[in-house]
Design a protein around this motif. Structure first.
Motif, PDB file in Angstrom:
ATOM      1  N   PRO A 164       1.123  -1.105  -0.210  1.00 43.93           N
ATOM      2  CA  PRO A 164      -0.187  -0.085   0.631  1.00 43.93           C
ATOM      3  C   PRO A 164       0.718   0.806   0.398  1.00 43.93           C
ATOM      4  CG  PRO A 164       0.016  -0.970   2.595  1.00 43.93           C
ATOM      5  CD  PRO A 164       1.096  -2.345   1.149  1.00 43.93           C
ATOM      6  N   LEU A 165       0.188   2.505  -0.740  1.00 41.58           N
ATOM      7  CA  LEU A 165       1.041   3.187  -0.053  1.00 41.58           C
ATOM      8  C   LEU A 165       1.171   3.778   0.929  1.00 41.58           C
ATOM      9  CD1 LEU A 165       0.048   5.226  -3.899  1.00 41.58           C
ATOM     10  CD2 LEU A 165       2.710   4.423  -2.939  1.00 41.58           C
ATOM     11  N   SER A 166       1.673   4.191   1.916  1.00 39.99           N
ATOM     12  CA  SER A 166       1.406   4.638   3.516  1.00 39.99           C
ATOM     13  C   SER A 166       2.864   5.294   3.713  1.00 39.99           C
ATOM     14  CB  SER A 166       1.577   3.762   3.818  1.00 39.99           C
ATOM     15  OG  SER A 166       1.723   3.371   5.540  1.00 39.99           O
ATOM     16  N   PRO A 167       2.714   6.703   4.380  1.00 41.31           N
ATOM     17  CA  PRO A 167       3.215   7.137   4.946  1.00 41.31           C
ATOM     18  C   PRO A 167       4.093   6.582   5.963  1.00 41.31           C
ATOM     19  CG  PRO A 167       0.971   7.676   5.886  1.00 41.31           C
ATOM     20  CD  PRO A 167       0.446   6.828   4.443  1.00 41.31           C
ATOM     21  N   HIS A 188       8.633   3.959   4.394  1.00 42.36           N
ATOM     22  CA  HIS A 188      10.366   5.183   4.054  1.00 42.36           C
ATOM     23  C   HIS A 188      10.774   4.497   2.692  1.00 42.36           C
ATOM     24  CE1 HIS A 188      13.435   1.963   4.509  1.00 42.36           C
ATOM     25  NE2 HIS A 188      13.593   1.875   5.920  1.00 42.36           N
ATOM     26  N   LYS A 189      11.406   5.528   1.746  1.00 41.31           N
ATOM     27  CA  LYS A 189      12.276   5.375   0.958  1.00 41.31           C
ATOM     28  C   LYS A 189      12.942   4.237   0.461  1.00 41.31           C
ATOM     29  CE  LYS A 189      15.878   7.918  -0.361  1.00 41.31           C
ATOM     30  NZ  LYS A 189      16.262   9.229  -0.201  1.00 41.31           N
ATOM     31  N   GLN A 248      11.373   0.804   0.699  1.00 37.38           N
ATOM     32  CA  GLN A 248      10.917   0.251   1.218  1.00 37.38           C
ATOM     33  C   GLN A 248       9.999  -0.952  -0.293  1.00 37.38           C
ATOM     34  OE1 GLN A 248       9.878   1.056   5.199  1.00 37.38           O
ATOM     35  NE2 GLN A 248       9.945  -0.501   5.337  1.00 37.38           N
ATOM     36  N   ALA A 249       9.548   0.061  -0.987  1.00 35.00           N
ATOM     37  CA  ALA A 249       9.200  -0.466  -2.265  1.00 35.00           C
ATOM     38  C   ALA A 249       9.201  -0.679  -3.678  1.00 35.00           C
ATOM     39  CB  ALA A 249       7.688   0.700  -2.556  1.00 35.00           C
ATOM     40  N   GLY A 250      10.503  -1.707  -3.434  1.00 36.82           N
ATOM     41  CA  GLY A 250      11.783  -1.013  -4.347  1.00 36.82           C
ATOM     42  C   GLY A 250      12.453  -0.676  -4.676  1.00 36.82           C
ATOM     43  N   ARG A 251      13.718  -1.584  -4.938  1.00 35.96           N
ATOM     44  CA  ARG A 251      15.316  -0.900  -5.105  1.00 35.96           C
ATOM     45  C   ARG A 251      15.323  -1.714  -6.131  1.00 35.96           C
ATOM     46  NH1 ARG A 251      15.545  -0.872   0.284  1.00 35.96           N
ATOM     47  NH2 ARG A 251      16.794  -2.988   0.911  1.00 35.96           N
ATOM     48  N   ILE A 252      15.398  -1.420  -7.468  1.00 35.10           N
ATOM     49  CA  ILE A 252      15.585  -2.124  -8.422  1.00 35.10           C
ATOM     50  C   ILE A 252      17.043  -2.282  -8.794  1.00 35.10           C
ATOM     51  CG2 ILE A 252      14.912  -3.159 -10.838  1.00 35.10           C
ATOM     52  CD1 ILE A 252      12.985  -3.691  -8.216  1.00 35.10           C
ATOM     53  N   GLY A 253      18.602  -2.796  -9.478  1.00 38.33           N
ATOM     54  CA  GLY A 253      19.764  -2.646 -10.251  1.00 38.33           C
ATOM     55  C   GLY A 253      19.496  -3.265 -11.762  1.00 38.33           C
ATOM     56  N   VAL A 254      19.788  -2.524 -11.930  1.00 34.66           N
ATOM     57  CA  VAL A 254      20.515  -3.384 -14.322  1.00 34.66           C
ATOM     58  C   VAL A 254      21.360  -3.133 -14.381  1.00 34.66           C
ATOM     59  CG1 VAL A 254      19.302  -2.559 -16.275  1.00 34.66           C
ATOM     60  CG2 VAL A 254      17.940  -2.249 -14.648  1.00 34.66           C
ATOM     61  N   LEU A 255      21.672  -4.359 -14.303  1.00 34.39           N
ATOM     62  CA  LEU A 255      23.324  -4.246 -14.934  1.00 34.39           C
ATOM     63  C   LEU A 255      23.851  -4.904 -16.472  1.00 34.39           C
ATOM     64  CD1 LEU A 255      25.854  -5.645 -13.247  1.00 34.39           C
ATOM     65  CD2 LEU A 255      25.540  -7.069 -15.965  1.00 34.39           C
ATOM     66  N   LEU A 290      13.690   3.038  -6.310  1.00 39.35           N
ATOM     67  CA  LEU A 290      14.695   3.495  -6.656  1.00 39.35           C
ATOM     68  C   LEU A 290      15.231   2.216  -7.390  1.00 39.35           C
ATOM     69  CD1 LEU A 290      16.187   4.198  -3.257  1.00 39.35           C
ATOM     70  CD2 LEU A 290      15.721   5.780  -4.687  1.00 39.35           C
ATOM     71  N   ALA A 291      15.974   3.280  -8.514  1.00 40.26           N
ATOM     72  CA  ALA A 291      15.994   2.292  -9.554  1.00 40.26           C
ATOM     73  C   ALA A 291      17.801   3.045  -9.891  1.00 40.26           C
ATOM     74  CB  ALA A 291      14.858   2.540 -11.207  1.00 40.26           C
ATOM     75  N   HIS A 292      18.914   2.033 -10.448  1.00 35.68           N
ATOM     76  CA  HIS A 292      20.613   1.966 -10.043  1.00 35.68           C
ATOM     77  C   HIS A 292      20.544   0.919 -11.690  1.00 35.68           C
ATOM     78  CE1 HIS A 292      20.913   2.590  -5.706  1.00 35.68           C
ATOM     79  NE2 HIS A 292      20.252   2.110  -6.075  1.00 35.68           N
ATOM     80  N   VAL A 293      21.422   2.287 -12.499  1.00 32.65           N
ATOM     81  CA  VAL A 293      21.764   1.293 -13.730  1.00 32.65           C
ATOM     82  C   VAL A 293      22.990   1.225 -13.444  1.00 32.65           C
ATOM     83  CG1 VAL A 293      22.154   1.483 -16.202  1.00 32.65           C
ATOM     84  CG2 VAL A 293      19.819   2.555 -15.503  1.00 32.65           C
ATOM     85  N   ILE A 294      23.883  -0.064 -13.623  1.00 28.35           N
ATOM     86  CA  ILE A 294      25.352   0.030 -13.893  1.00 28.35           C
ATOM     87  C   ILE A 294      25.835  -0.658 -14.604  1.00 28.35           C
ATOM     88  CG2 ILE A 294      27.096  -1.892 -12.188  1.00 28.35           C
ATOM     89  CD1 ILE A 294      24.691  -3.279 -10.425  1.00 28.35           C
ATOM     90  N   CYS A 295      26.914   0.165 -15.073  1.00 29.75           N
ATOM     91  CA  CYS A 295      27.249  -0.134 -16.720  1.00 29.75           C
ATOM     92  C   CYS A 295      28.482   0.245 -16.469  1.00 29.75           C
ATOM     93  CB  CYS A 295      26.176   1.051 -17.212  1.00 29.75           C
ATOM     94  SG  CYS A 295      26.593   2.702 -16.755  1.00 29.75           S
TER      95      CYS A 295
END
Length: 352
Positions: A19-22, A25-26, A28-35, A59-64
């Protein structure tokens, strides 16, 4: 007409969505990396990571490679870009930097824009080794990540427990994988996906085609069937595959698969955190059903397949032959709401 099986599976996918909830925290709803992201390919990692962001990742991280990183940074300031796959560095140096980055992630997507150079393929191999050591991390493999798997299947095999790995091969990639594992690619399509998944240690595979076939090589648990049975009568009693036959668009463009990998990654992250109980404090308790908890990759694959086919259809309806992947990125949000609900509608789901 929507089948009972499709409606049931989508309801389970919706149950994975936090759910969207206060109180969250930043991150917790997905930290994705793309290599990925080699010198020649900067678009694919952008589409995968931005597709993940638009789908709902925090958050989305690009590893390149550094040159690709300089370009990708100009596409969007929303992406965190790490140009650490530098050919001038030793593989030990790169491994240490990858460990630091990957420690922040829920899911790593390997392959978009990776290329087939020895250096980039070795970087991906090291990333697999790191992910294997972290039994909490999910992995999605696409594009030239599948080239690595084809040449060295061991990178996805012998993982602890049911592997949190999803492969997303197109027709030719799937054929090459079958040939590598000595599976006759001319066999019935409904039998190929579970055979290949089983041969690779029960990874989950989305066999892309006119109908997407999804399997991890094991029997689909009753909890993933609307009537609680062990098989689907529509499939003639076939009990080891799911079929995603949502209508897609009539034009295939490079980059659609990258959006699929991004959405698969986000659903994997959400589902894994849901099972761990990370959302219980915001009224979203983990599932009590073991069959659901152990098949998050299968549900993520089905949800992402349905989503990607719908995005393609909506994009083609708007743009026709002129459709490009950038048009689909803009539709990720609206199609997400179409399939999974408006913000706030996820509240209270997941009580299974």
């Amino acid at each position: 007409m929507v089948s009972k099986q499709h409606a049931h599976l989508l309801s389970l996918v919706r149950s994975m969505i936090p759910p969207l909830s206060p109180k969250l925290h930043k991150g917790q709803a997905g930290r994705i990396g793309v290599l990925g992201g080699s010198g020649d390919y900067s678009g694919a990692p952008y589409f995968s990571s931005m597709g993940a962001m638009r789908f709902g990742a925090d958050l989305a991280h690009v590893i390149c490679e550094p040159g690709a990183g300089a370009v990708i940074k100009t596409y969007s300031p929303d992406l965190i870009v790490h140009g650490v796959l530098d050919e001038s560095k030793s593989m030990d140096q790169i491994k240490e930097e990858l460990k630091g980055i990957m420690a922040r992630l829920h899911v790593l997507i390997v392959g978009p824009g990776l290329g087939r150079s020895e250096h980039m393929q070795n970087c991906a191999k090291v990333a697999f080794e790191i992910a294997k050591e972290n039994d909490q991390m999910g992995v999605v493999v696409d594009a030239d990540g599948l080239w690595l798997v084809q040449n060295g299947p061991q990178v996805v095999m012998d993982w602890p427990g049911v592997p949190r790995i999803v492969l997303t091969p197109n027709v030719m990639e799937f054929k090459r994988l079958c040939e590598k594992l000595q599976i006759d690619p001319k066999s019935s399509p409904e039998t190929l996906c579970p055979k290949l998944a089983s041969a690779l240690g029960n990874v989950t595979i989305i066999q892309k085609g006119s109908t997407d076939i999804i399997s991890n090589g094991m029997k689909i648990p009753p909890s993933l069937r609307p009537d609680g049975s062990a098989s689907d009568e529509k499939q003639g009693g076939k009990d080891d595959i799911l079929e995603s036959d949502t209508e897609g668009g009539l034009k295939r463009v490079g980059g659609q698969g990258d959006i699929l990998s991004g959405s698969t990654g986000v659903l994997m992250a959400w589902g894994s955190e849901w099972v761990k109980g990370s959302y219980e404090h915001v009224g979203h308790p983990p599932p009590s059903d073991k069959g659901i908890a152990e098949n998050i990759p299968l549900l993520a694959a089905y949800g992402a397949s349905t989503f990607n086919r719908t995005v393609s259809k909506r994009g083609f309806e708007k743009k026709g032959r002129s459709m490009v992947t950038g048009d689909l990125v803009d539709l990720v949000g609206p199609v997400y709401e179409e399939l999974f609900g408006q913000p706030g509608e996820e509240e209270g789901k997941g009580k299974l």
